[in-house]
Design an enzyme around this catalytic site. Structure first.
Site, PDB file in Angstrom:
ATOM      1  N   PRO A   1      33.078  -8.844  21.708  1.00 48.07           N
ATOM      2  CA  PRO A   1      32.802  -9.612  22.906  1.00 48.07           C
ATOM      3  C   PRO A   1      31.797  -9.028  23.868  1.00 48.07           C
ATOM      4  O   PRO A   1      32.149  -8.227  24.708  1.00 48.07           O
ATOM      5  CB  PRO A   1      34.137  -9.573  23.614  1.00 48.07           C
ATOM      6  N   GLU A   2      30.565  -9.423  23.804  1.00 50.92           N
ATOM      7  CA  GLU A   2      29.673  -9.250  24.943  1.00 50.92           C
ATOM      8  C   GLU A   2      29.329 -10.664  25.384  1.00 50.92           C
ATOM      9  O   GLU A   2      29.887 -11.623  24.853  1.00 50.92           O
ATOM     10  CB  GLU A   2      28.436  -8.432  24.559  1.00 50.92           C
TER      11      GLU A   2
ATOM     12  N   ARG B   1      43.703  -4.686  18.545  1.00 52.33           N
ATOM     13  CA  ARG B   1      43.730  -3.465  19.359  1.00 52.33           C
ATOM     14  C   ARG B   1      44.384  -3.681  20.713  1.00 52.33           C
ATOM     15  O   ARG B   1      44.658  -2.723  21.427  1.00 52.33           O
ATOM     16  CB  ARG B   1      42.310  -2.919  19.520  1.00 52.33           C
TER      17      ARG B   1
ATOM     18  N   HIS C   1      48.907  -9.823  14.382  1.00 48.25           N
ATOM     19  CA  HIS C   1      48.220  -9.599  15.657  1.00 48.25           C
ATOM     20  C   HIS C   1      47.881 -10.876  16.399  1.00 48.25           C
ATOM     21  O   HIS C   1      47.056 -10.867  17.308  1.00 48.25           O
ATOM     22  CB  HIS C   1      46.971  -8.747  15.420  1.00 48.25           C
TER      23      HIS C   1
ATOM     24  N   ARG D   1      20.553   5.125  41.414  1.00 46.80           N
ATOM     25  CA  ARG D   1      21.393   5.527  40.276  1.00 46.80           C
ATOM     26  C   ARG D   1      20.675   6.577  39.451  1.00 46.80           C
ATOM     27  O   ARG D   1      19.600   6.339  38.929  1.00 46.80           O
ATOM     28  CB  ARG D   1      21.730   4.316  39.388  1.00 46.80           C
TER      29      ARG D   1
END
Length: 279
Positions: free
Chosen positions: A2-3, A112, A93, A155
């Site tokens: 999942p992105e 997971r 799952h 940053r």
DNA sequence: CGGCAAACCTGCGAGC
DNA sequence: TGCTCGCAGGTTTGCC
């Protein structure tokens, strides 16, 4: 899986199955994912009509017609499938199942268990703790080079690490950070606050191009089926660098002075890049 | 505050 | 064949 492109692909698949439908039967087969499911999870959804599916960053938002919003995050291994009811036959799952009033079952599977489901309210979801600190949506028009540069200013971390910080820009994970930096010709190790002006314009444009191409391809399928329909995304065939350690990058000739794609570890995640093309 | 490693959890492929 | 190790698309926590 999942992105942003994968979550957007899931959103589209679920919208086709769920929008306008009543959730006739909902069941969770365990009390927790990454965190406990909210109290009365199934009861709060059963009998409600789905109005619309949204996406914010990597979160799916399932809005009911009375204003209740189900927030879903797929974690690393979360998948949604659409099909006929499985009559009690579930994978080990499969953690949550939704059956609509036209007899379609949506099943959430997540080996997971890094995924998450919780509730919020339609009128206050932007202020929800999970969503309020997210950076801009990279496919929005407002996401420009200047907007990106402003978020990177100050940053000192590596550029790639900053791109994966959801507060800088929302929805980019390990694959698309690597691919976007390659496309922009920028080193993942460059200090984030050195990116401004023309470089920031290039990077914002690269992010938009990579993400929109990936959405058009149905996302990337690394080790399993992933679209709700069971179809495979195919953007993985277009990776320039991700997972390609040792191979020549698309712009470098095999056997040239370019040593091929390198793999390094940054903030605990693999980074793939071409040291010749990315500075 | 910023930056990073570790933790959360299971599965899979590589190597011995 | 079977074991161990390392690695996997993410986020949070806790430590310097």
């Amino acid at each position: 899986m999942p992105e942003l492109p994968e979550v957007e692909t899931v959103r589209r698949g679920l919208a086709a199955a769920l929008e306008g439908r009543v959730l006739a039967w909902v069941r969770a087969f365990r009390p927790d994912l990454r965190r406990p499911l909210p109290p009365n999870f199934s009861e709060r959804l059963t009998g409600r009509r789905v109005k619309r599916l949204w996406r914010r960053a990597k979160y799916l938002l399932v809005e009911m017609d009375d204003g209740l919003v189900l927030i879903v995050h797929l974690g690393m291994s979360g998948r949604m499938t659409v099909g006929r009811p499985t009559a009690g036959v579930l994978d080990a799952h499969d953690h949550v199942a939704f059956v609509t009033d036209d007899g379609t079952q949506v099943t959430f599977r997540d080996p997971r268990r890094f995924g998450l489901m919780t509730f919020c309210d339609r009128d206050s979801w932007p202020g929800h703790p999970l969503l309020r600190d997210l950076g801009p949506e990279p496919l929005d028009e407002a996401f420009t080079g200047a907007a990106l540069a402003a978020r990177l200013a100050g940053r000192r971390s590596p550029l790639k690490t900053a791109l994966m910080d959801q507060r800088v820009v929302a929805g980019i994970g390990n694959i698309y950070a690597c691919e976007s930096l390659y496309r922009a010709g920028l080193s993942p190790r460059r200090r984030a606050d050195t990116v401004s002006g023309a470089r920031a314009d290039r990077l914002a444009a690269a992010i938009k191009a990579v993400l929109s191409e990936a959405v058009a391809a149905g996302g990337s399928t690394l080790r399993d089926h992933q679209q709700p329909s069971g179809e495979l995304g195919y953007f993985q065939h277009r990776f320039a660098v991700y997972g390609r350690e040792g191979q020549p990058c698309p712009a470098c000739v095999p056997g040239s002075s370019c040593g091929g794609i390198r793999r390094i570890v940054q903030a605990g995640r693999s980074t793939f890049f071409c040291a010749k093309r990315q500075r």
